[in-house]
Design a protein around this motif. Structure first.
Motif, PDB file in Angstrom:
ATOM      1  N   TRP A 119      33.110  53.901  43.641  1.00 45.25           N
ATOM      2  CA  TRP A 119      34.176  54.093  42.710  1.00 45.25           C
ATOM      3  C   TRP A 119      35.363  52.937  43.454  1.00 45.25           C
ATOM      4  O   TRP A 119      36.131  52.363  42.496  1.00 45.25           O
ATOM      5  CB  TRP A 119      34.701  55.418  42.818  1.00 45.25           C
ATOM      6  N   VAL A 120      35.678  52.774  44.716  1.00 44.46           N
ATOM      7  CA  VAL A 120      36.524  51.960  45.145  1.00 44.46           C
ATOM      8  C   VAL A 120      36.223  50.529  44.779  1.00 44.46           C
ATOM      9  O   VAL A 120      36.970  49.848  44.370  1.00 44.46           O
ATOM     10  CB  VAL A 120      36.639  52.158  46.608  1.00 44.46           C
ATOM     11  N   THR A 121      34.949  50.258  45.026  1.00 43.85           N
ATOM     12  CA  THR A 121      34.377  49.017  44.466  1.00 43.85           C
ATOM     13  C   THR A 121      34.992  48.425  43.355  1.00 43.85           C
ATOM     14  O   THR A 121      35.545  47.429  42.916  1.00 43.85           O
ATOM     15  CB  THR A 121      32.725  49.003  44.658  1.00 43.85           C
ATOM     16  N   ARG A 122      34.561  49.577  42.434  1.00 42.40           N
ATOM     17  CA  ARG A 122      34.893  49.228  40.826  1.00 42.40           C
ATOM     18  C   ARG A 122      36.529  49.130  40.531  1.00 42.40           C
ATOM     19  O   ARG A 122      36.781  48.306  39.602  1.00 42.40           O
ATOM     20  CB  ARG A 122      34.312  50.459  39.676  1.00 42.40           C
ATOM     21  N   ASN A 123      37.273  49.893  41.399  1.00 38.52           N
ATOM     22  CA  ASN A 123      38.782  50.025  41.157  1.00 38.52           C
ATOM     23  C   ASN A 123      39.609  49.033  41.941  1.00 38.52           C
ATOM     24  O   ASN A 123      40.831  48.944  41.594  1.00 38.52           O
ATOM     25  CB  ASN A 123      39.175  51.363  41.037  1.00 38.52           C
ATOM     26  N   MET A 124      38.920  48.446  43.015  1.00 41.14           N
ATOM     27  CA  MET A 124      39.763  47.432  43.975  1.00 41.14           C
ATOM     28  C   MET A 124      40.154  46.395  43.120  1.00 41.14           C
ATOM     29  O   MET A 124      39.616  45.575  42.527  1.00 41.14           O
ATOM     30  CB  MET A 124      39.028  47.146  45.008  1.00 41.14           C
ATOM     31  N   GLN A 125      41.583  46.060  43.113  1.00 44.14           N
ATOM     32  CA  GLN A 125      42.233  45.274  42.338  1.00 44.14           C
ATOM     33  C   GLN A 125      42.699  43.855  43.177  1.00 44.14           C
ATOM     34  O   GLN A 125      42.657  44.176  44.312  1.00 44.14           O
ATOM     35  CB  GLN A 125      43.387  45.563  41.506  1.00 44.14           C
ATOM     36  N   VAL A 126      42.717  42.852  42.733  1.00 46.27           N
ATOM     37  CA  VAL A 126      43.329  41.905  43.537  1.00 46.27           C
ATOM     38  C   VAL A 126      44.523  42.180  44.332  1.00 46.27           C
ATOM     39  O   VAL A 126      44.571  41.727  45.439  1.00 46.27           O
ATOM     40  CB  VAL A 126      43.669  40.383  42.642  1.00 46.27           C
ATOM     41  N   ARG A 127      45.712  42.804  43.762  1.00 50.21           N
ATOM     42  CA  ARG A 127      46.821  43.195  44.489  1.00 50.21           C
ATOM     43  C   ARG A 127      46.279  44.327  45.613  1.00 50.21           C
ATOM     44  O   ARG A 127      47.037  44.062  46.670  1.00 50.21           O
ATOM     45  CB  ARG A 127      47.583  43.921  43.568  1.00 50.21           C
ATOM     46  N   ASP A 128      45.331  44.705  45.354  1.00 44.70           N
ATOM     47  CA  ASP A 128      45.016  45.911  46.597  1.00 44.70           C
ATOM     48  C   ASP A 128      44.420  45.019  47.668  1.00 44.70           C
ATOM     49  O   ASP A 128      44.652  45.718  48.958  1.00 44.70           O
ATOM     50  CB  ASP A 128      43.825  46.967  46.233  1.00 44.70           C
ATOM     51  N   LEU A 129      43.914  43.928  47.807  1.00 40.37           N
ATOM     52  CA  LEU A 129      43.410  43.123  48.816  1.00 40.37           C
ATOM     53  C   LEU A 129      44.646  42.969  49.746  1.00 40.37           C
ATOM     54  O   LEU A 129      44.585  42.431  50.955  1.00 40.37           O
ATOM     55  CB  LEU A 129      42.748  42.030  48.349  1.00 40.37           C
ATOM     56  N   LEU A 130      46.010  42.777  49.227  1.00 36.92           N
ATOM     57  CA  LEU A 130      47.140  42.340  50.093  1.00 36.92           C
ATOM     58  C   LEU A 130      47.837  43.379  50.954  1.00 36.92           C
ATOM     59  O   LEU A 130      49.013  43.263  51.433  1.00 36.92           O
ATOM     60  CB  LEU A 130      47.908  41.630  49.137  1.00 36.92           C
TER      61      LEU A 130
END
Length: 517
Positions: A119-130
């Motif tokens: 679920w986290v894989t599908r919902n991880m956005q570019v912004r979340d990487l930072l």
């Protein structure tokens, strides 16, 4: 050495540096000298900006202790995690150009990207990487990045994320990580159509005139004036991890791999503080995005006591807080015997930057505090030694509270003949293989992909632990075996509870996969 005071032409069409008032100049110079002397630093470079103008530049010490080459404003230092703000700015430039969106899923650019939870894989956005909200534990997976050099690739790091079990819920809590900045660099490369290093040069260094900065692979000999990292050994500054003929484009580049001079960092700061200096480089929307509070952070007692801090949060590559009622945007960097610190007071168009090529954690803390307080609370009048004293009292209190490396029974080397069936090859799904095999009459632990992690197996009161060769006792770990047969496991546990979080032993779980070669 006396400070170097420079009038620098910064960017085309901008004003030259100006001198601070006599009182301010004397204060800044004294502060730098106090930090340099009190902490016995090998070298340091410091710059101060007031109302958009560079008012003080000071350098002390040497590129390499004892070799006589003086640090100046063009000397390159590792800025370590201050790289993260540059990675975020590259992404902001790509958003501005319409090449990606902050809320795009990471898998749009990296289809093979996986987190432990689908679920986290599908919902991880570019912004979340930072913004350190992934649910991973503090520093999870950092053993794929450090100690350097190692044999992990960016692809290994991205693949390893799928095996790192979360310590919390996605987007629920703050926990600093480095691996997702590596992913962010790869997202930028796909969206921008060029390798990360090329994008940094194109989107940051070239438009801002940061001509000395280095990213990717480069030659120290060709560049010249490169400060080397130092460690304190027996009361002296000793070089550790000296650069070779080529600095490689190592996997953690986007998390902490850029090197810049003091001149470059001052250009970077001025461009951030005053949009008019480089018109169109970054629009108001993206500037706001970088300095928006995206993830709340816990506020430590020191910030409450020293700065009266009421809020603390992470933006895109920046820590955001209030200091004496004023807005503060800042970050620090720590990597391989070098320390950096950069802080901005945007409403005052002011700030300071510190670059150190030695063990300088307390030095950067005390010095930055003195430099900023000159602007946020000048009536206090505290100098570096005042804050150094507060830090020393903090440490004394922690020791009295039982923190620090525990007392251990005398250590003896474990004999190979006594180690039994636990000798062999062990594997962890993200870190790879380690060997526990005979070397001479003893047992050595060697990590196949991280050759710097090699050490002798010792025993204290019958409890085995690993004494690393070259990493220092702060990194040493207990070896804990459990289970039987196919269920036999090996875990590492830090001996020192205050170990650097990048030694994320808690995320490892080894299973025996074969005999010693």
């Amino acid at each position: 050495m006396k400070p170097i005071l420079l009038c620098l032409a910064l960017l085309p069409g901008t004003a030259h540096a100006v001198a601070a008032s006599a009182d301010a100049a004397a204060f800044y110079d004294k502060a730098v000298q106090q930090a340099f002397e009190h902490y016995q630093l090998p070298g340091i470079a410091v710059g101060v900006i007031e109302d958009g103008r560079i008012v003080h530049v000071a350098t002390r010490g040497e590129l390499v202790a004892g070799e006589g080459k003086a640090v100046d404003a063009g000397t390159l230092f590792k800025i370590a995690s201050n790289t993260k703000a540059m990675t975020a700015a590259v992404l902001a430039r790509l958003v501005q150009a319409g090449r990606l969106r902050w809320d795009d899923p990471v898998t749009k650019y990296l289809p093979s990207f996986r987190m432990y939870d689908p679920w986290v894989t599908r919902n991880m956005q570019v912004r979340d990487l930072l913004i350190h909200n992934s649910g991973l534990g503090l520093g999870a997976g950092d053993l794929m990045l450090w100690p350097e050099p190692n044999h992990f690739t960016r692809q290994d790091i991205i693949a390893g994320l799928a095996h790192l079990k979360p310590a919390g819920s996605f987007r629920a809590d703050y926990a600093y990580d480095n691996l997702l900045y590596v992913v962010a660099g790869e997202v930028a490369a796909v969206a921008g159509g060029k390798p990360y290093a090329e994008l940094v040069r194109q989107e940051i260094f070239a438009p801002l005139g940061m001509d000395r900065c280095q990213v990717g692979a480069w030659s120290p000999a060709a560049v010249g004036d490169v400060a080397q990292p130092h460690y304190r050994r027996d009361g002296r500054n000793v070089v550790g991890g000296r650069d070779g003929d080529v600095v490689a484009d190592f996997p953690s580049m986007a998390a902490g791999g850029v090197r810049c001079s003091l001149d470059d960092m001052l250009r970077w700061m001025q461009a951030l503080l005053d949009p008019a200096r480089v018109p169109g480089w970054l629009d108001a929307t993206q500037r706001r995005a970088l300095w928006t509070a995206h993830m709340p952070m816990p506020i430590g007692q020191r910030l409450r006591d020293w700065d009266g801090t009421h809020f603390l949060a992470y933006g895109y590559g920046w820590r955001l807080s209030d200091m004496d009622g004023q807005w503060k945007v800042a970050h620090t960097g720590t990597l391989s015997g070098m320390y950096s610190s950069l802080a901005l007071l945007p409403d005052r168009r002011s700030g300071a930057v510190i670059l150190i090529n030695g063990e300088g954690e307390d030095a950067r803390t005390a010095l930055m505090q003195a430099l900023l307080k000159r602007q946020t609370a000048p009536a206090a009048g505290h100098d570096v030694l005042h804050y150094a004293g507060l830090l020393e009292r903090e440490k004394a209190q922690r020791r009295s509270d039982g923190h620090g490396r525990p007392a251990m029974a005398p250590a003896i080397a474990v004999a190979a003949r006594n180690f039994g069936a636990d000798a062999g090859v062990w594997a962890d799904p993200w870190f790879g293989q380690v060997t526990l095999c005979a070397v001479g009459k003893g047992i050595a632990l060697t990590a196949l992909k991280s050759p710097a992690m090699r050490g002798r197996v010792m025993s204290s009161a019958g409890r085995p632990w690993v004494q690393w060769q070259g990493l220092g006792e702060d990194a040493e770990a207990w070896l804990e075996f459990s289970g039987d047969g196919a269920q036999r496991t090996l875990r590492l546990r830090a001996i020192d509870p205050d170990i650097d979080f990048s030694y994320d032993y808690q995320d490892l779980e080894f299973h025996r996969v074969g005999d010693c070669p």
